[in-house]
Write an enzyme that holds these catalytic residues in place. Structure first.
Site, PDB file in Angstrom:
ATOM      1  N   GLU A 166       0.782  -1.292  -0.024  1.00 45.11           N
ATOM      2  CA  GLU A 166       0.026   0.016  -0.112  1.00 45.11           C
ATOM      3  C   GLU A 166       0.728   1.207  -0.098  1.00 45.11           C
ATOM      4  OE1 GLU A 166      -2.958  -0.393   3.154  1.00 45.11           O
ATOM      5  OE2 GLU A 166      -3.631  -2.486   2.665  1.00 45.11           O
ATOM      6  N   ASN A 207       2.094  -5.333  -3.059  1.00 41.15           N
ATOM      7  CA  ASN A 207       0.547  -5.654  -2.746  1.00 41.15           C
ATOM      8  C   ASN A 207      -0.319  -4.395  -2.632  1.00 41.15           C
ATOM      9  OD1 ASN A 207      -1.447  -7.633  -2.300  1.00 41.15           O
ATOM     10  ND2 ASN A 207      -1.142  -6.968  -0.166  1.00 41.15           N
ATOM     11  N   HIS A 243     -10.507  -5.910  -2.257  1.00 42.47           N
ATOM     12  CA  HIS A 243     -11.626  -5.871  -1.348  1.00 42.47           C
ATOM     13  C   HIS A 243     -12.814  -5.243  -1.883  1.00 42.47           C
ATOM     14  CE1 HIS A 243      -9.152  -6.895   2.130  1.00 42.47           C
ATOM     15  NE2 HIS A 243      -8.343  -6.182   1.857  1.00 42.47           N
ATOM     16  N   GLU A 271      -6.170 -10.656  -1.097  1.00 42.55           N
ATOM     17  CA  GLU A 271      -7.004 -10.253  -0.017  1.00 42.55           C
ATOM     18  C   GLU A 271      -8.615 -10.317  -0.317  1.00 42.55           C
ATOM     19  OE1 GLU A 271      -5.665  -7.062   2.294  1.00 42.55           O
ATOM     20  OE2 GLU A 271      -3.615  -7.411   2.108  1.00 42.55           O
ATOM     21  N   ASP A 273     -12.447 -10.173  -0.661  1.00 41.44           N
ATOM     22  CA  ASP A 273     -13.520 -10.386   0.228  1.00 41.44           C
ATOM     23  C   ASP A 273     -14.753  -9.573  -0.423  1.00 41.44           C
ATOM     24  OD1 ASP A 273     -12.734  -7.946   1.132  1.00 41.44           O
ATOM     25  OD2 ASP A 273     -12.539  -8.652   3.256  1.00 41.44           O
TER      26      ASP A 273
HETATM   27  O1  G3I Z   1      -4.441  -7.554  19.017  1.00 41.60           O
HETATM   28  C1  G3I Z   1      -5.009  -6.768  19.716  1.00 41.60           C
HETATM   29  C2  G3I Z   1      -5.706  -7.229  20.795  1.00 41.60           C
HETATM   30  O2  G3I Z   1      -4.875  -7.715  21.805  1.00 41.60           O
HETATM   31  C3  G3I Z   1      -6.745  -6.314  21.212  1.00 41.60           C
HETATM   32  O3  G3I Z   1      -7.842  -6.895  22.517  1.00 41.60           O
HETATM   33  C4  G3I Z   1      -7.892  -6.025  20.196  1.00 41.60           C
HETATM   34  C5  G3I Z   1      -8.770  -5.005  20.840  1.00 41.60           C
HETATM   35  O4  G3I Z   1      -9.414  -4.284  19.581  1.00 41.60           O
HETATM   36  O5  G3I Z   1      -7.183  -5.258  19.221  1.00 41.60           O
HETATM   37  C6  G3I Z   1      -6.208  -6.233  18.651  1.00 41.60           C
HETATM   38  O6  G3I Z   1      -5.448  -5.782  17.371  1.00 41.60           O
HETATM   39  C7  G3I Z   1      -6.278  -5.850  16.526  1.00 41.60           C
HETATM   40  C8  G3I Z   1      -5.942  -6.664  15.172  1.00 41.60           C
HETATM   41  O7  G3I Z   1      -6.506  -6.482  13.935  1.00 41.60           O
HETATM   42  C9  G3I Z   1      -6.204  -7.824  15.733  1.00 41.60           C
HETATM   43  O8  G3I Z   1      -7.718  -8.094  15.781  1.00 41.60           O
HETATM   44  C10 G3I Z   1      -5.994  -4.337  15.965  1.00 41.60           C
HETATM   45  O9  G3I Z   1      -6.633  -3.442  16.881  1.00 41.60           O
HETATM   46  C11 G3I Z   1      -6.633  -4.096  14.509  1.00 41.60           C
HETATM   47  O10 G3I Z   1      -6.264  -2.639  14.354  1.00 41.60           O
HETATM   48  C12 G3I Z   1      -6.054  -5.126  13.552  1.00 41.60           C
HETATM   49  O11 G3I Z   1      -6.894  -4.753  12.146  1.00 41.60           O
HETATM   50  C13 G3I Z   1      -5.929  -5.561  11.258  1.00 41.60           C
HETATM   51  C14 G3I Z   1      -5.830  -4.333  10.129  1.00 41.60           C
HETATM   52  O12 G3I Z   1      -5.397  -5.022   9.010  1.00 41.60           O
HETATM   53  C15 G3I Z   1      -4.916  -3.465  10.607  1.00 41.60           C
HETATM   54  O13 G3I Z   1      -4.792  -2.150   9.642  1.00 41.60           O
HETATM   55  C16 G3I Z   1      -7.066  -6.408  10.506  1.00 41.60           C
HETATM   56  O14 G3I Z   1      -7.372  -7.473  11.544  1.00 41.60           O
HETATM   57  C17 G3I Z   1      -6.493  -7.101   9.344  1.00 41.60           C
HETATM   58  O15 G3I Z   1      -7.664  -7.865   8.681  1.00 41.60           O
HETATM   59  C18 G3I Z   1      -6.145  -5.933   8.431  1.00 41.60           C
HETATM   60  O16 G3I Z   1      -5.616  -6.316   7.225  1.00 41.60           O
HETATM   61  C19 G3I Z   1      -5.478  -5.441   6.055  1.00 41.60           C
HETATM   62  C20 G3I Z   1      -4.115  -5.933   5.531  1.00 41.60           C
HETATM   63  O17 G3I Z   1      -3.210  -6.239   6.335  1.00 41.60           O
HETATM   64  C21 G3I Z   1      -3.954  -5.060   4.352  1.00 41.60           C
HETATM   65  N1  G3I Z   1      -4.664  -4.662   3.348  1.00 41.60           N
HETATM   66  C22 G3I Z   1      -5.940  -4.410   4.072  1.00 41.60           C
HETATM   67  C23 G3I Z   1      -6.624  -5.078   5.188  1.00 41.60           C
HETATM   68  C24 G3I Z   1      -7.678  -4.706   5.795  1.00 41.60           C
HETATM   69  O18 G3I Z   1      -7.501  -3.591   6.485  1.00 41.60           O
END
Ligand code: G3I
Length: 341
Positions: A166, A207, A243, A271, A273
């Site tokens: 990105e 990516n 996405h 990715e 969905d």
């Molecule tokens: O690990 C903590 C956990 O300890 C805590 O309790 C919880 C509370 O909200 O947060 C957890 O971390 C979160 C993590 O996902 C795991 O669930 C983060 O806050 C959250 O920001 C994170 O989001 C991820 C996101 O990337 C971050 O930008 C998403 O799961 C993940 O699906 C998403 O994936 C991205 C790709 O890497 C790149 N392309 C876009 C895609 C969607 O945004």
């Protein structure tokens, strides 16, 4: 550091041999299961018939849930860590690496004969706090050190790495991240060279999202690939996150994949969905799958999760299995498209 042509040739030969071997196995499977259709009853097996993978983004903390792990191991032949291999997870303090989540996924994949994609070495998001405060050469050293540490740890176990994620805006300009503003335009190629040095056998991908057709962003990435190839910067593949939502304009989706493939890089749907439900959702999934199957160098598809209940956009129910791991209409559309190829 200059690119090593011998390493790159080996990577290309290795990748070609893997696809040939997978196609050969699929052919044997097709013979073995002739009449039973068993070989084409899952997403992974169906994709393997054309030498491709069908993968899912996985979070290690859900693996203890029977429906989650059973669906993963029965339906998919590739894994990517949804978050566990990102910078904040793998190097929370400078030089202190933590690979527990990623190692768990790699071990599971190897146990079940699945590929592992690597996501992602360098990204403006999910950087640990210690990186966010760095400037200039210190940030550059942190970036290359991180790549060496993570790609080196997984050397030989990753089919393709999302080296950089990105880095472009929708208008085709560079995203003004800390990496861009501190390091200038050269940071992307420096990341690819560092990844090549750390894992010469992994395919190295750029990516991004909103690259679902011929547009300013995908054209900027296309131009970068052309430039890298002309100057010998190692790049092997481009990931299209994909996405989407129902009603997405996919009129130039396949044409866009093909123009990258024609440059001599692999293309991957990384990715996928699709927000929505029912046949409208299934139609979009079908179109994306058909486009990949129609492009020889589209090596596989990864969906960004297994079940709607754990999706990052869960309220949009964008995945192939509902919250009870029941197959949705979109699942059947994808399976049919894989089998039709
Ligand atoms: O690990 C903590 C956990 O300890 C805590 O309790 C919880 C509370 O909200 O947060 C957890 O971390 C979160 C993590 O996902 C795991 O669930 C983060 O806050 C959250 O920001 C994170 O989001 C991820 C996101 O990337 C971050 O930008 C998403 O799961 C993940 O699906 C998403 O994936 C991205 C790709 O890497 C790149 N392309 C876009 C895609 C969607 O945004």
């Amino acid at each position: 550091m200059t690119d090593n042509p011998v390493r790159r040739l080996r990577r290309r030969i290795t990748a070609a041999a893997a696809v040939t071997a997978a196609a050969g196995l699929a052919a044997v499977g097709a013979l073995t299961f002739a009449g039973s259709a068993s070989a084409a009853d899952t997403l992974g097996a169906s994709a393997a018939e054309s030498g491709r993978y069908f993968g899912a983004a996985i979070a290690p903390n859900f693996l203890g849930e029977e429906g989650y792990s059973n669906t993963l191991t029965s339906e998919f032949n590739s894994i990517v860590a949804e978050n566990a291999m990102k910078w904040d997870a793998t190097e929370p303090s400078r030089g202190q690496f933590s690979f527990s989540g990623g190692d768990q996924l790699v071990a599971l994949a190897q146990e079940h004969g699945m590929e592992v994609r690597g996501h992602t070495l360098v990204w403006h998001a999910q950087q640990p706090g210690w990186v966010q405060g760095l400037a200039g050469q210190a940030l550059h050293d942190a970036m290359t050190g991180h790549i060496a540490g993570v790609a080196g740890h997984y050397q030989g176990q990753i089919s393709s790495w999302d080296v950089v994620n990105e880095a472009f805006e929708g208008d085709g300009s560079r995203r003004q991240s800390n990496l861009q503003t501190q390091l200038g335009d050269g940071w992307i190629e420096d990341a690819f060279r560092a990844a090549d040095a750390a894992d010469p056998d992994a395919k190295l991908c750029y990516n991004d999202y909103s690259t679902d057709g011929i547009n300013a962003k995908s054209t900027a990435i296309y131009d970068m690939v052309v430039d890298f190839q002309a100057r010998g910067v190692p790049i092997d593949c481009v990931g299209f996150q994909t996405h989407l939502s129902t009603g997405a304009d996919l009129s130039s989706y396949q044409e866009n994949l093909q123009r990258f493939a024609d440059l001599g890089v692999d293309v991957e749907i990384t990715e996928l969905d699709v927000g929505g439900s029912g046949s409208a959702q299934a139609d979009v999934y079908r179109a994306v799958t058909e486009a990949c199957m129609n492009v020889d160098r589209c090596t596989g598809i990864t969906v960004w999760g297994i079940t709607d209940k754990y999706s990052w956009r869960g309220e949009e129910t964008p995945l192939l299995f509902d919250g009870n791991y029941q197959k949705k209409e979109a699942y059947q559309a994808v399976l049919d498209a894989l089998n039709a190829a």
